[in-house]
Scaffold this motif. Structure first.
Motif, PDB file in Angstrom:
ATOM      1  N   PHE A 181      42.203  -6.921   5.934  1.00  0.00           N
ATOM      2  CA  PHE A 181      40.820  -6.474   5.759  1.00  0.00           C
ATOM      3  C   PHE A 181      39.939  -7.321   6.658  1.00  0.00           C
ATOM      4  O   PHE A 181      40.318  -8.436   7.056  1.00  0.00           O
ATOM      5  CB  PHE A 181      40.359  -6.645   4.306  1.00  0.00           C
ATOM      6  CG  PHE A 181      41.116  -5.808   3.320  1.00  0.00           C
ATOM      7  CD1 PHE A 181      40.748  -4.494   3.084  1.00  0.00           C
ATOM      8  CD2 PHE A 181      42.184  -6.344   2.607  1.00  0.00           C
ATOM      9  CE1 PHE A 181      41.436  -3.718   2.155  1.00  0.00           C
ATOM     10  CE2 PHE A 181      42.874  -5.579   1.686  1.00  0.00           C
ATOM     11  CZ  PHE A 181      42.503  -4.268   1.457  1.00  0.00           C
ATOM     12  N   ASP A 182      38.763  -6.814   6.986  1.00  0.00           N
ATOM     13  CA  ASP A 182      37.764  -7.569   7.740  1.00  0.00           C
ATOM     14  C   ASP A 182      36.646  -7.979   6.791  1.00  0.00           C
ATOM     15  O   ASP A 182      36.002  -7.117   6.177  1.00  0.00           O
ATOM     16  CB  ASP A 182      37.185  -6.725   8.884  1.00  0.00           C
ATOM     17  CG  ASP A 182      38.204  -6.457   9.964  1.00  0.00           C
ATOM     18  OD1 ASP A 182      38.947  -7.382  10.310  1.00  0.00           O
ATOM     19  OD2 ASP A 182      38.263  -5.310  10.454  1.00  0.00           O
ATOM     20  N   ILE A 213      41.431 -11.016   6.824  1.00  0.00           N
ATOM     21  CA  ILE A 213      42.165 -11.591   5.702  1.00  0.00           C
ATOM     22  C   ILE A 213      43.276 -10.609   5.354  1.00  0.00           C
ATOM     23  O   ILE A 213      43.043  -9.405   5.259  1.00  0.00           O
ATOM     24  CB  ILE A 213      41.251 -11.858   4.489  1.00  0.00           C
ATOM     25  CG1 ILE A 213      42.036 -12.531   3.356  1.00  0.00           C
ATOM     26  CG2 ILE A 213      40.560 -10.593   3.994  1.00  0.00           C
ATOM     27  CD1 ILE A 213      41.154 -13.051   2.228  1.00  0.00           C
ATOM     28  N   SER A 214      44.496 -11.106   5.221  1.00  0.00           N
ATOM     29  CA  SER A 214      45.620 -10.219   4.932  1.00  0.00           C
ATOM     30  C   SER A 214      45.522  -9.687   3.509  1.00  0.00           C
ATOM     31  O   SER A 214      44.851 -10.277   2.651  1.00  0.00           O
ATOM     32  CB  SER A 214      46.944 -10.962   5.131  1.00  0.00           C
ATOM     33  OG  SER A 214      47.099 -11.971   4.142  1.00  0.00           O
ATOM     34  N   ALA A 215      46.207  -8.573   3.257  1.00  0.00           N
ATOM     35  CA  ALA A 215      46.190  -7.973   1.922  1.00  0.00           C
ATOM     36  C   ALA A 215      46.740  -8.931   0.852  1.00  0.00           C
ATOM     37  O   ALA A 215      46.140  -9.054  -0.220  1.00  0.00           O
ATOM     38  CB  ALA A 215      46.960  -6.658   1.929  1.00  0.00           C
ATOM     39  N   PRO A 216      47.862  -9.640   1.105  1.00  0.00           N
ATOM     40  CA  PRO A 216      48.342 -10.609   0.101  1.00  0.00           C
ATOM     41  C   PRO A 216      47.337 -11.742  -0.150  1.00  0.00           C
ATOM     42  O   PRO A 216      47.137 -12.157  -1.293  1.00  0.00           O
ATOM     43  CB  PRO A 216      49.635 -11.157   0.716  1.00  0.00           C
ATOM     44  CG  PRO A 216      50.095 -10.092   1.643  1.00  0.00           C
ATOM     45  CD  PRO A 216      48.861  -9.479   2.193  1.00  0.00           C
ATOM     46  N   PHE A 244      45.154   0.631  -5.102  1.00  0.00           N
ATOM     47  CA  PHE A 244      44.442   1.829  -4.655  1.00  0.00           C
ATOM     48  C   PHE A 244      44.662   2.033  -3.154  1.00  0.00           C
ATOM     49  O   PHE A 244      44.757   1.060  -2.401  1.00  0.00           O
ATOM     50  CB  PHE A 244      42.935   1.697  -4.922  1.00  0.00           C
ATOM     51  CG  PHE A 244      42.524   2.055  -6.317  1.00  0.00           C
ATOM     52  CD1 PHE A 244      42.609   3.368  -6.756  1.00  0.00           C
ATOM     53  CD2 PHE A 244      42.066   1.080  -7.185  1.00  0.00           C
ATOM     54  CE1 PHE A 244      42.226   3.701  -8.049  1.00  0.00           C
ATOM     55  CE2 PHE A 244      41.680   1.397  -8.474  1.00  0.00           C
ATOM     56  CZ  PHE A 244      41.769   2.720  -8.913  1.00  0.00           C
ATOM     57  N   PRO A 245      44.751   3.279  -2.702  1.00  0.00           N
ATOM     58  CA  PRO A 245      44.886   3.524  -1.256  1.00  0.00           C
ATOM     59  C   PRO A 245      43.575   3.243  -0.529  1.00  0.00           C
ATOM     60  O   PRO A 245      42.518   3.729  -0.933  1.00  0.00           O
ATOM     61  CB  PRO A 245      45.247   5.019  -1.179  1.00  0.00           C
ATOM     62  CG  PRO A 245      44.698   5.609  -2.438  1.00  0.00           C
ATOM     63  CD  PRO A 245      44.774   4.533  -3.482  1.00  0.00           C
ATOM     64  N   PHE A 246      43.668   2.442   0.542  1.00  0.00           N
ATOM     65  CA  PHE A 246      42.475   2.107   1.327  1.00  0.00           C
ATOM     66  C   PHE A 246      42.577   2.803   2.685  1.00  0.00           C
ATOM     67  O   PHE A 246      43.127   2.264   3.627  1.00  0.00           O
ATOM     68  CB  PHE A 246      42.362   0.587   1.516  1.00  0.00           C
ATOM     69  CG  PHE A 246      42.260  -0.178   0.225  1.00  0.00           C
ATOM     70  CD1 PHE A 246      43.323  -0.925  -0.243  1.00  0.00           C
ATOM     71  CD2 PHE A 246      41.099  -0.132  -0.526  1.00  0.00           C
ATOM     72  CE1 PHE A 246      43.240  -1.629  -1.425  1.00  0.00           C
ATOM     73  CE2 PHE A 246      41.002  -0.825  -1.713  1.00  0.00           C
ATOM     74  CZ  PHE A 246      42.082  -1.574  -2.172  1.00  0.00           C
ATOM     75  N   CYS A 247      42.042   4.017   2.742  1.00  0.00           N
ATOM     76  CA  CYS A 247      42.169   4.786   3.979  1.00  0.00           C
ATOM     77  C   CYS A 247      40.846   4.907   4.719  1.00  0.00           C
ATOM     78  O   CYS A 247      40.753   5.576   5.731  1.00  0.00           O
ATOM     79  CB  CYS A 247      42.734   6.178   3.689  1.00  0.00           C
ATOM     80  SG  CYS A 247      41.857   7.042   2.382  1.00  0.00           S
ATOM     81  N   ARG A 248      39.803   4.273   4.199  1.00  0.00           N
ATOM     82  CA  ARG A 248      38.517   4.256   4.901  1.00  0.00           C
ATOM     83  C   ARG A 248      38.446   3.003   5.769  1.00  0.00           C
ATOM     84  O   ARG A 248      39.453   2.403   6.106  1.00  0.00           O
ATOM     85  CB  ARG A 248      37.375   4.277   3.884  1.00  0.00           C
ATOM     86  CG  ARG A 248      37.297   5.571   3.064  1.00  0.00           C
ATOM     87  CD  ARG A 248      36.219   5.484   1.998  1.00  0.00           C
ATOM     88  NE  ARG A 248      36.240   6.663   1.140  1.00  0.00           N
ATOM     89  CZ  ARG A 248      35.567   6.771   0.004  1.00  0.00           C
ATOM     90  NH1 ARG A 248      34.814   5.766  -0.411  1.00  0.00           N
ATOM     91  NH2 ARG A 248      35.638   7.855  -0.722  1.00  0.00           N
ATOM     92  N   SER A 249      37.245   2.611   6.118  1.00  0.00           N
ATOM     93  CA  SER A 249      37.052   1.384   6.890  1.00  0.00           C
ATOM     94  C   SER A 249      37.627   0.199   6.132  1.00  0.00           C
ATOM     95  O   SER A 249      37.559   0.128   4.904  1.00  0.00           O
ATOM     96  CB  SER A 249      35.553   1.159   7.123  1.00  0.00           C
ATOM     97  OG  SER A 249      35.321  -0.145   7.605  1.00  0.00           O
ATOM     98  N   PHE A 290      34.087 -12.734   0.513  1.00  0.00           N
ATOM     99  CA  PHE A 290      35.407 -12.921  -0.083  1.00  0.00           C
ATOM    100  C   PHE A 290      35.802 -11.624  -0.787  1.00  0.00           C
ATOM    101  O   PHE A 290      35.001 -10.695  -0.906  1.00  0.00           O
ATOM    102  CB  PHE A 290      35.436 -14.111  -1.046  1.00  0.00           C
ATOM    103  CG  PHE A 290      34.689 -13.908  -2.339  1.00  0.00           C
ATOM    104  CD1 PHE A 290      35.359 -13.600  -3.507  1.00  0.00           C
ATOM    105  CD2 PHE A 290      33.301 -14.041  -2.392  1.00  0.00           C
ATOM    106  CE1 PHE A 290      34.668 -13.426  -4.695  1.00  0.00           C
ATOM    107  CE2 PHE A 290      32.609 -13.881  -3.576  1.00  0.00           C
ATOM    108  CZ  PHE A 290      33.296 -13.559  -4.739  1.00  0.00           C
ATOM    109  N   CYS A 291      37.037 -11.561  -1.247  1.00  0.00           N
ATOM    110  CA  CYS A 291      37.564 -10.333  -1.844  1.00  0.00           C
ATOM    111  C   CYS A 291      37.158 -10.220  -3.311  1.00  0.00           C
ATOM    112  O   CYS A 291      37.938 -10.553  -4.210  1.00  0.00           O
ATOM    113  CB  CYS A 291      39.081 -10.292  -1.712  1.00  0.00           C
ATOM    114  SG  CYS A 291      39.658 -10.061  -0.024  1.00  0.00           S
TER     115      CYS A 291
END
Length: 320
Positions: free
Chosen positions: A16-17, A96-99, A170-175, A182-183
């Motif tokens: 993610f950005d 930042i990586s998904a994990p 959840f599927p993240f198919c948008r931006s 932070f997350c």
């Protein structure tokens, strides 16, 4: 073709950005330095408070045991978010990586959830100390204190274990741009292309329940405390009780006020900029303010600090 693109977006990107504070600032370098200084202040302030309480036997009582746990939570929570943010700014990378995102989310939820319940335990401790002083050693013995603290940590971790896996599956198919530093769950969930309305409703109810129970305990405790203080014959006793409780109430108002805004107000009240400002307050500023509130307004802590500083000055004089 559209389906292929969706699959690529969903499975091919594992990062993610974080479009956070620095992208909104006209002077990102100055802001980075300020946040770094505040981070060091939070770490040093809370660490010193923990050491003072640990080293002086006069501070080995339930109230300071809870303050130690609060300082520990503050140190850990600010360490979960700020170093990554500063490192990204220095290196010029916002990814930042998904994990990493999931780990950060889990740790943050656990620590915030634990602090919510710990503040309620601290309010109950003040209630017993002021309203039932003769029974205080029995009602708040070491075993009870450990149970309250352990329960706070456990309930906080339940929050983390419950919300993090659902949010991250959840599927993240948008931006992939998270408009935050932070997350945090509300910011990440906005990126999902599936219907999250049911999950958001359940999360809202969960947060209401998590906040409602501690707020009820705190409100009841301080209602009884104020009534007891009002009936005290000793002016000195009233002053000391009010000073102790006012410090705790300042922390409660700062923490719960921002938490209620983030997790309980409807989405119409939220904008990315507002959310970041509020998050800065309870993620970065609260860990700095807590040790100041509990030390500067507390004669016992300042007395121990002065004593330790005097000992150090005497040692330095003898070494010269």
């Amino acid at each position: 073709m559209e389906n292929t693109t969706w699959v690529a977006n969903h499975t091919g990107q594992s990062y993610f950005d974080l479009v956070g504070l620095f992208s909104q600032s006209k002077h990102p370098t100055l802001l980075c330095v300020v946040i770094f200084v505040v981070f060091l202040m939070a770490l040093s302030g809370n660490t010193i408070l923990i050491l003072l309480i640990h080293c002086d036997v006069h501070l080995h009582n339930p109230m300071y045991f809870f303050i130690t746990q609060l300082s520990l939570m503050d140190v850990m929570s600010i360490s979960v978010t700020v170093p990554k943010m500063l490192m990204n700014q220095v290196m010029g990378v916002n990814k930042i990586s998904a994990p990493e995102c999931g780990t950060q989310m889990f740790l943050y939820l656990t620590l915030v959830g634990s602090e919510v319940f710990l503040l309620a335990a601290m309010a109950y401790n003040r209630y017993v100390a002021i309203c039932h002083p003769l029974r205080y050693p029995v009602l708040m013995n070491h075993r009870v204190c450990l149970l309250l603290v352990s329960s706070s940590w456990f309930l906080g971790s339940v929050d983390g274990f419950m919300l993090t896996p659902i949010t991250m599956t959840f599927p993240f198919c948008r931006s992939r741009e998270i408009h935050h530093f932070f997350c945090e769950v509300p910011a990440v969930i906005k990126l999902s292309c599936s219907d999250t309305s049911l999950y958001e409703t359940l999360m809202y109810l969960c947060c209401v329940l998590m906040l409602l129970i501690p707020v009820s305990i705190i409100s009841s405790s301080y209602s009884f405390i104020l009534f007891t203080i009002h009936r005290m014959n000793s002016a000195e006793g009233r002053k000391k009780a009010f000073a102790t409780c006012s410090s705790h109430m300042m922390v409660v108002i700062l923490f719960y006020g921002t938490a209620i805004y983030t997790y309980m107000l409807p989405t119409s009240y939220h904008t990315p900029k507002k959310d970041m400002i509020v998050s800065v307050f309870y993620t970065i500023l609260t860990p700095v303010l807590n040790p100041l509130i509990f030390s500067l307004r507390n004669k016992d802590v300042t007395k121990v600090l002065k004593k330790m500083l005097n000992v150090e000055s005497i040692i330095q004089e003898t070494m010269k």
